[in-house]
Design a protein around this motif. Structure first.
Motif, PDB file in Angstrom:
ATOM      1  N   GLN A 129     -11.169   5.650  22.175  1.00  0.00           N
ATOM      2  CA  GLN A 129     -11.789   4.421  22.689  1.00  0.00           C
ATOM      3  C   GLN A 129     -12.408   3.551  21.601  1.00  0.00           C
ATOM      4  OE1 GLN A 129     -12.848   7.597  23.066  1.00  0.00           O
ATOM      5  NE2 GLN A 129     -14.907   7.696  23.956  1.00  0.00           N
ATOM      6  N   TYR A 130     -12.491   4.060  20.351  1.00  0.00           N
ATOM      7  CA  TYR A 130     -13.114   3.270  19.288  1.00  0.00           C
ATOM      8  C   TYR A 130     -12.069   2.908  18.231  1.00  0.00           C
ATOM      9  CZ  TYR A 130     -17.262   5.361  21.372  1.00  0.00           C
ATOM     10  OH  TYR A 130     -18.226   5.786  22.256  1.00  0.00           O
ATOM     11  N   PRO A 131     -11.944   1.634  17.873  1.00  0.00           N
ATOM     12  CA  PRO A 131     -11.053   1.258  16.774  1.00  0.00           C
ATOM     13  C   PRO A 131     -11.491   1.934  15.473  1.00  0.00           C
ATOM     14  CG  PRO A 131     -11.692  -0.672  18.042  1.00  0.00           C
ATOM     15  CD  PRO A 131     -12.556   0.455  18.521  1.00  0.00           C
ATOM     16  N   LEU A 132     -10.520   2.391  14.681  1.00  0.00           N
ATOM     17  CA  LEU A 132     -10.793   3.139  13.461  1.00  0.00           C
ATOM     18  C   LEU A 132     -10.115   2.474  12.273  1.00  0.00           C
ATOM     19  CD1 LEU A 132     -10.049   6.744  14.836  1.00  0.00           C
ATOM     20  CD2 LEU A 132     -12.295   5.624  14.678  1.00  0.00           C
ATOM     21  N   ALA A 133     -10.733   2.598  11.090  1.00  0.00           N
ATOM     22  CA  ALA A 133     -10.151   2.028   9.867  1.00  0.00           C
ATOM     23  C   ALA A 133     -10.617   2.828   8.663  1.00  0.00           C
ATOM     24  CB  ALA A 133     -10.544   0.562   9.708  1.00  0.00           C
ATOM     25  N   VAL A 134      -9.841   2.765   7.585  1.00  0.00           N
ATOM     26  CA  VAL A 134     -10.206   3.405   6.328  1.00  0.00           C
ATOM     27  C   VAL A 134     -10.249   2.349   5.236  1.00  0.00           C
ATOM     28  CG1 VAL A 134      -7.790   4.053   5.908  1.00  0.00           C
ATOM     29  CG2 VAL A 134      -9.607   5.204   4.650  1.00  0.00           C
ATOM     30  N   VAL A 135     -11.248   2.461   4.353  1.00  0.00           N
ATOM     31  CA  VAL A 135     -11.401   1.572   3.199  1.00  0.00           C
ATOM     32  C   VAL A 135     -11.178   2.398   1.943  1.00  0.00           C
ATOM     33  CG1 VAL A 135     -12.956   0.045   1.929  1.00  0.00           C
ATOM     34  CG2 VAL A 135     -13.095   0.175   4.433  1.00  0.00           C
ATOM     35  N   SER A 136     -10.260   1.971   1.089  1.00  0.00           N
ATOM     36  CA  SER A 136      -9.977   2.743  -0.122  1.00  0.00           C
ATOM     37  C   SER A 136      -9.482   1.805  -1.213  1.00  0.00           C
ATOM     38  CB  SER A 136      -8.929   3.823   0.168  1.00  0.00           C
ATOM     39  OG  SER A 136      -8.821   4.734  -0.911  1.00  0.00           O
ATOM     40  N   GLY A 137      -9.438   2.340  -2.434  1.00  0.00           N
ATOM     41  CA  GLY A 137      -8.962   1.540  -3.554  1.00  0.00           C
ATOM     42  C   GLY A 137      -9.720   1.870  -4.827  1.00  0.00           C
ATOM     43  N   THR A 150     -13.747  -6.725  -7.727  1.00  0.00           N
ATOM     44  CA  THR A 150     -13.166  -5.497  -7.172  1.00  0.00           C
ATOM     45  C   THR A 150     -12.246  -5.855  -6.022  1.00  0.00           C
ATOM     46  OG1 THR A 150     -15.189  -4.252  -7.721  1.00  0.00           O
ATOM     47  CG2 THR A 150     -13.723  -3.270  -6.082  1.00  0.00           C
ATOM     48  N   ALA A 151     -11.186  -5.056  -5.846  1.00  0.00           N
ATOM     49  CA  ALA A 151     -10.288  -5.233  -4.702  1.00  0.00           C
ATOM     50  C   ALA A 151     -10.017  -3.881  -4.059  1.00  0.00           C
ATOM     51  CB  ALA A 151      -8.978  -5.886  -5.130  1.00  0.00           C
ATOM     52  N   VAL A 152      -9.940  -3.850  -2.725  1.00  0.00           N
ATOM     53  CA  VAL A 152      -9.699  -2.625  -1.973  1.00  0.00           C
ATOM     54  C   VAL A 152      -8.655  -2.893  -0.893  1.00  0.00           C
ATOM     55  CG1 VAL A 152     -12.044  -1.756  -2.349  1.00  0.00           C
ATOM     56  CG2 VAL A 152     -11.510  -3.076  -0.267  1.00  0.00           C
ATOM     57  N   THR A 153      -8.267  -1.825  -0.233  1.00  0.00           N
ATOM     58  CA  THR A 153      -7.393  -1.898   0.933  1.00  0.00           C
ATOM     59  C   THR A 153      -8.161  -1.457   2.166  1.00  0.00           C
ATOM     60  OG1 THR A 153      -5.374  -1.494  -0.323  1.00  0.00           O
ATOM     61  CG2 THR A 153      -5.325  -0.946   2.005  1.00  0.00           C
ATOM     62  N   VAL A 154      -8.025  -2.196   3.251  1.00  0.00           N
ATOM     63  CA  VAL A 154      -8.540  -1.799   4.558  1.00  0.00           C
ATOM     64  C   VAL A 154      -7.336  -1.521   5.444  1.00  0.00           C
ATOM     65  CG1 VAL A 154      -9.867  -2.476   6.587  1.00  0.00           C
ATOM     66  CG2 VAL A 154     -10.622  -3.197   4.303  1.00  0.00           C
ATOM     67  N   GLY A 239       0.312   0.431  -4.477  1.00  0.00           N
ATOM     68  CA  GLY A 239      -0.756  -0.538  -4.259  1.00  0.00           C
ATOM     69  C   GLY A 239      -2.112  -0.038  -4.712  1.00  0.00           C
ATOM     70  N   LEU A 240      -3.148  -0.698  -4.228  1.00  0.00           N
ATOM     71  CA  LEU A 240      -4.516  -0.410  -4.648  1.00  0.00           C
ATOM     72  C   LEU A 240      -4.952   1.008  -4.330  1.00  0.00           C
ATOM     73  CD1 LEU A 240      -6.090  -3.785  -3.487  1.00  0.00           C
ATOM     74  CD2 LEU A 240      -5.939  -2.998  -5.861  1.00  0.00           C
ATOM     75  N   ALA A 241      -4.570   1.512  -3.138  1.00  0.00           N
ATOM     76  CA  ALA A 241      -5.011   2.837  -2.719  1.00  0.00           C
ATOM     77  C   ALA A 241      -4.220   3.960  -3.375  1.00  0.00           C
ATOM     78  CB  ALA A 241      -4.896   2.965  -1.195  1.00  0.00           C
ATOM     79  N   GLY A 242      -3.109   3.622  -4.047  1.00  0.00           N
ATOM     80  CA  GLY A 242      -2.307   4.615  -4.738  1.00  0.00           C
ATOM     81  C   GLY A 242      -2.444   4.467  -6.238  1.00  0.00           C
ATOM     82  N   LEU A 243      -1.543   3.673  -6.830  1.00  0.00           N
ATOM     83  CA  LEU A 243      -1.540   3.493  -8.278  1.00  0.00           C
ATOM     84  C   LEU A 243      -2.855   2.919  -8.788  1.00  0.00           C
ATOM     85  CD1 LEU A 243       0.001   3.493 -10.965  1.00  0.00           C
ATOM     86  CD2 LEU A 243       0.894   1.237 -10.363  1.00  0.00           C
ATOM     87  N   GLY A 244      -3.421   1.947  -8.077  1.00  0.00           N
ATOM     88  CA  GLY A 244      -4.669   1.333  -8.539  1.00  0.00           C
ATOM     89  C   GLY A 244      -5.792   2.341  -8.690  1.00  0.00           C
ATOM     90  N   ASP A 245      -6.018   3.125  -7.648  1.00  0.00           N
ATOM     91  CA  ASP A 245      -7.099   4.107  -7.686  1.00  0.00           C
ATOM     92  C   ASP A 245      -6.790   5.224  -8.679  1.00  0.00           C
ATOM     93  OD1 ASP A 245      -9.581   4.965  -6.917  1.00  0.00           O
ATOM     94  OD2 ASP A 245      -9.024   5.533  -4.885  1.00  0.00           O
ATOM     95  N   LEU A 246      -5.520   5.587  -8.792  1.00  0.00           N
ATOM     96  CA  LEU A 246      -5.118   6.638  -9.720  1.00  0.00           C
ATOM     97  C   LEU A 246      -5.398   6.238 -11.162  1.00  0.00           C
ATOM     98  CD1 LEU A 246      -3.715   9.346 -10.239  1.00  0.00           C
ATOM     99  CD2 LEU A 246      -1.527   8.135 -10.149  1.00  0.00           C
ATOM    100  N   VAL A 247      -5.007   5.023 -11.547  1.00  0.00           N
ATOM    101  CA  VAL A 247      -5.254   4.552 -12.912  1.00  0.00           C
ATOM    102  C   VAL A 247      -6.752   4.516 -13.194  1.00  0.00           C
ATOM    103  CG1 VAL A 247      -5.086   2.555 -14.443  1.00  0.00           C
ATOM    104  CG2 VAL A 247      -3.099   3.271 -13.103  1.00  0.00           C
ATOM    105  N   LEU A 248      -7.523   4.004 -12.250  1.00  0.00           N
ATOM    106  CA  LEU A 248      -8.973   3.910 -12.443  1.00  0.00           C
ATOM    107  C   LEU A 248      -9.586   5.266 -12.756  1.00  0.00           C
ATOM    108  CD1 LEU A 248     -11.479   1.826 -11.943  1.00  0.00           C
ATOM    109  CD2 LEU A 248     -11.766   3.178  -9.872  1.00  0.00           C
TER     110      LEU A 248
END
Length: 332
Positions: A129-137, A150-154, A239-248
């Motif tokens: 019953q509740y909308p869900l989301a993840v923030v990463s990057g 800074t840039a992230v993915t929602v 993208g940001l949540a994969g390669l971007g976060d990995l490089v960081l």
């Protein structure tokens, strides 16, 4: 309940940074933490001296020790706790949830005992019953709190919620992109922590930039293999949540996981490295989960496996690198 308010759960470095971000421009935000004494110290100092010293809280950021008050204060809840207490936090929040509220998380990792991704835990604990989301990057807490670009993915299966949350996070220096691949974003955020330990070990042993680049590239390949086996979109990992976060996390010592790897390479025990860092090292926990998850899924993850062997089977770090180099030759 203020219409534009966001309640952040988790008063460590990342939760505090997000609360500072969300309360910029006199926008209302609430920061809850599980330790009442710590919350009282935050309220008194108007700064999180333990995690983000010298960065003052905006006037519109309210510090809250009562979880019921924090839940009912906002239509949007953002969880930023370590992954191993994610389920417990949801259980504590659940009795006070109201119709129309939405839940997101910026936690990264897998549940240790069940190997489950965090969205699965949220669905189990909260229902549908509740909308869900993840923030990463690629995000270091201090840089976000300091207002550095800074840039992230929602990511959410509810596109309208993803857009709403991205708009609420937006500032002059913080940009959020949206997507629907929740599984890929969560896998990226979990696996990169393990690979950052590997990069820290390699750099600590003095293997140089060539080795680091190879680890990042081949680590990205094994991250993508696991993600696709679990239903993720391959493009997510570029993208940001994969390669971007990995490089960081593999290239900067603000990463706890990278520092942990360097400490292991220097001959410290895992326990001593944990003590010296003084914060949760998500990759160390995730390495054990990936060892079991990769085996059950039939996915080859050699770099992550060597990190597991070093931490949990007392494998010599030098030998771990040699084992990787001596693997059977194959096409890329």
């Amino acid at each position: 309940m203020a219409a534009n308010c966001v309640s952040v759960f988790g008063a460590g470095s990342w939760g505090t940074a997000l609360a500072i971000l969300l309360s910029q421009g006199q926008r209302p935000a609430v920061l809850w933490g599980h330790n009442p004494d710590h919350q009282a110290a935050l309220a008194g100092a108007r700064c999180n001296e333990g995690y983000l010293p010298g960065i003052a809280f905006p006037d519109s950021l309210r510090i809250e020790a009562d979880i019921a008050t924090a839940v009912t204060a906002s239509p949007l809840l953002l969880i930023a706790v370590p992954s191993h207490v994610f389920r417990e936090t949801l259980k504590r929040i659940r009795p006070f949830l109201q119709a129309g509220q939405k839940i997101a998380w910026a936690s990264k990792g897998l549940e240790p005992d069940t190997h489950q991704l965090l969205h699965t835990i949220a669905e189990q604990e909260l229902g549908e019953q509740y909308p869900l989301a993840v923030v990463s990057g690629p995000t270091f807490a201090r840089e976000v709190a300091s207002g550095l670009p800074t840039a992230v993915t929602v990511s959410s299966r509810d596109s309208a919620f993803a857009e709403q949350l991205a708009a609420r996070l937006h500032t002059e220096t913080f940009r959020a992109y949206t997507g629907t691949d929740v599984v890929g974003v969560e896998i990226g955020g979990a696996v990169k922590n393990v690979l950052a330990i590997a990069a820290g070990i390699a750099d600590g042993l003095g293997f140089g930039a060539n080795t680091r680049a190879a680890l990042i590239t081949r680590g990205l390949a094994e991250m993508s293999r696991l993600g696709q086996r679990l239903g993720a979109d391959a493009d997510t990992f570029m993208g940001l949540a994969g390669l971007g976060d990995l490089v960081l996390t593999c290239t900067d010592d603000q990463s706890r996981n990278r520092r942990f790897g360097k400490a292991i390479a220097a001959g410290n025990s895992a326990e001593q490295a944990f003590t010296d860092i003084g914060q949760v090292v998500e990759g160390a926990k995730t390495a054990r989960v990936l060892h079991e998850l990769a085996a059950s899924a039939g996915v080859d993850m050699p770099i992550s496996e060597q990190v597991y062997q070093v931490i949990y089977a007392n494998h010599d770090p030098h030998k771990a690198v040699r084992d990787l180099l001596q693997r059977e030759q194959k096409a890329e």
